[in-house]
Design an enzyme around this catalytic site. Structure first.
Site, PDB file in Angstrom:
ATOM      1  N   HIS A   1       0.860  -1.186   0.000  1.00 45.15           N
ATOM      2  CA  HIS A   1       0.000   0.000   0.000  1.00 45.15           C
ATOM      3  C   HIS A   1       0.891   1.230   0.000  1.00 45.15           C
ATOM      4  CE1 HIS A   1      -1.143   3.248   2.861  1.00 45.15           C
ATOM      5  NE2 HIS A   1      -2.204   3.331   2.082  1.00 45.15           N
TER       6      HIS A   1
ATOM      7  N   VAL B   1      -0.012   9.231  -0.964  1.00 41.96           N
ATOM      8  CA  VAL B   1       0.452  10.583  -0.649  1.00 41.96           C
ATOM      9  C   VAL B   1      -0.732  11.507  -0.883  1.00 41.96           C
ATOM     10  CG1 VAL B   1       2.935  10.335  -1.010  1.00 41.96           C
ATOM     11  CG2 VAL B   1       1.467  10.694  -2.985  1.00 41.96           C
ATOM     12  N   ARG B   2      -0.913  12.472   0.004  1.00 44.21           N
ATOM     13  CA  ARG B   2      -2.142  13.254  -0.046  1.00 44.21           C
ATOM     14  C   ARG B   2      -1.927  14.635   0.581  1.00 44.21           C
ATOM     15  NH1 ARG B   2      -2.039   9.576   3.995  1.00 44.21           N
ATOM     16  NH2 ARG B   2      -2.445  10.365   6.085  1.00 44.21           N
TER      17      ARG B   2
ATOM     18  N   GLY C   1     -18.791  10.957   1.867  1.00 39.93           N
ATOM     19  CA  GLY C   1     -19.612  10.660   0.703  1.00 39.93           C
ATOM     20  C   GLY C   1     -18.794  10.320  -0.519  1.00 39.93           C
ATOM     21  N   GLY C   2     -17.631   9.715  -0.294  1.00 38.49           N
ATOM     22  CA  GLY C   2     -16.744   9.368  -1.399  1.00 38.49           C
ATOM     23  C   GLY C   2     -17.299   8.244  -2.243  1.00 38.49           C
ATOM     24  N   ARG C   3     -16.605   7.964  -3.316  1.00 34.15           N
ATOM     25  CA  ARG C   3     -17.024   6.932  -4.273  1.00 34.15           C
ATOM     26  C   ARG C   3     -16.701   5.555  -3.706  1.00 34.15           C
ATOM     27  NH1 ARG C   3     -14.790   4.537  -9.186  1.00 34.15           N
ATOM     28  NH2 ARG C   3     -16.456   4.229 -10.732  1.00 34.15           N
TER      29      ARG C   3
END
Length: 303
Positions: free
Chosen positions: A107, A110-111, A262-264
């Site tokens: 895994h 980066v964000r 509410g993400g995909r």
């Protein structure tokens, strides 16, 4: 507060996704599907994935750039002063589940998050970076673990003399299944809330982690991909993949954030293995390679 350059981060992340996918396609000998999506609340992303490949049973390399009117609880829990602010988040997140049990699952992500200043106040935009990578083997080869950690240590060294040690410890503590009293794998690095050094320095360290993924992981794939395996190894792989599912659904902040915001759902749950198994109170026979894994499911120094 440093100026937040959102376009620069977005451009880097899109290029990183493309570079990683190109490397994985070369290893797989096949193409990833590209699924572009939009989020009704704002933003969207590109999911790049392969399922049923000869090398990767499931692999997802995801880019997303989403925004909303109010930070979800998982993002504001440690920052109560930011509750209620509008936000945007972008990142590349990936999980690779190889078919061969001798190749580890891995895994990386980066964000960056930005909590926007509320109009009409004296607030400032608040940003922070996060990310990391970790390795989850089913059969541990110590030379692979040392290689993975050494690449991470080398990548972080120019940015801070203590970053690797700090982020390795954070990884060992974060990827820990409390109800099983074991780590998810042999660790790596993990960091969050990175902003104190300013935007440019924080972004540079984050890029170093993202850029280190291919040299950290693909040499392990090439070393192990021709090892023969049978039903026994596949059964053990499925059993251990159950632990991966448990962590992602119970503890993982990214999964919780995605679902709470509410993400995909299809993209969020792409990290799950295609096959997993649970057995009641199963114990590996003493002295077997399967039993040996338990010796490594605790924090230890690798480099």
């Amino acid at each position: 507060m440093s100026t937040v350059n959102v376009p620069a981060v977005r451009s880097y992340l899109l290029a990183l996704q493309q570079r990683i996918v190109a490397s994985l396609e070369k290893a797989e000998g096949g193409s990833f599907v590209s699924d572009k999506w939009e989020r009704p609340e704002g933003g969207g992303g590109i999911s790049r994935l392969i399922e049923g490949g000869q090398l990767f049973e499931r692999a997802g390399v995801l880019f997303s750039h989403v925004m909303g009117k109010t930070l979800p609880p998982s993002a504001s829990a440690h920052r109560p002063e930011l509750a209620g602010r509008a936000w945007e988040a972008m990142g590349v997140s990936m999980v690779l589940h190889p078919r061969n049990p001798y190749i580890p699952t891995t895994h990386m992500n980066v964000r960056m998050f930005v909590a926007s200043a509320t109009p009409g106040t004296d607030q400032q935009d608040v940003f922070w970076f996060g990310g990391g990578m970790d390795l989850t083997p089913y059969y541990v080869f110590e030379e692979d673990a040392r290689h993975f950690h050494q690449i991470n240590k080398n990548a972080l060294a120019p940015h801070s003399p203590t970053a690797y040690a700090d982020y390795k410890k954070w990884c060992d503590e974060y990827f820990y299944l409390k109800h099983r009293k074991e780590t998810r794998g042999i660790g790596g690095v993990f960091f969050d809330d990175l902003s104190a050094a300013g935007f440019e320095s924080s972004f540079a360290l984050t890029r170093a982690v993202g850029d280190a993924f291919v040299p950290a992981y693909l040499p392990i794939v090439e070393t192990r991909r021709e090892m023969t395996f049978g039903t026994r190894e596949r059964d053990f792989q499925a059993y251990r993949r159950g632990r991966y599912v448990e962590f992602n659904l119970v503890y993982d902040r990214g999964t919780l954030f995605g679902l709470q915001s509410g993400g995909r759902t299809e993209s969020i749950l792409l990290s799950m293995p295609p096959l997993a198994a649970w057995r009641y109170n199963w114990q590996a026979e003493q002295g077997t390679p399967e039993a040996a894994l338990s010796l490594y499911l605790t924090a230890r120094d690798w480099v």
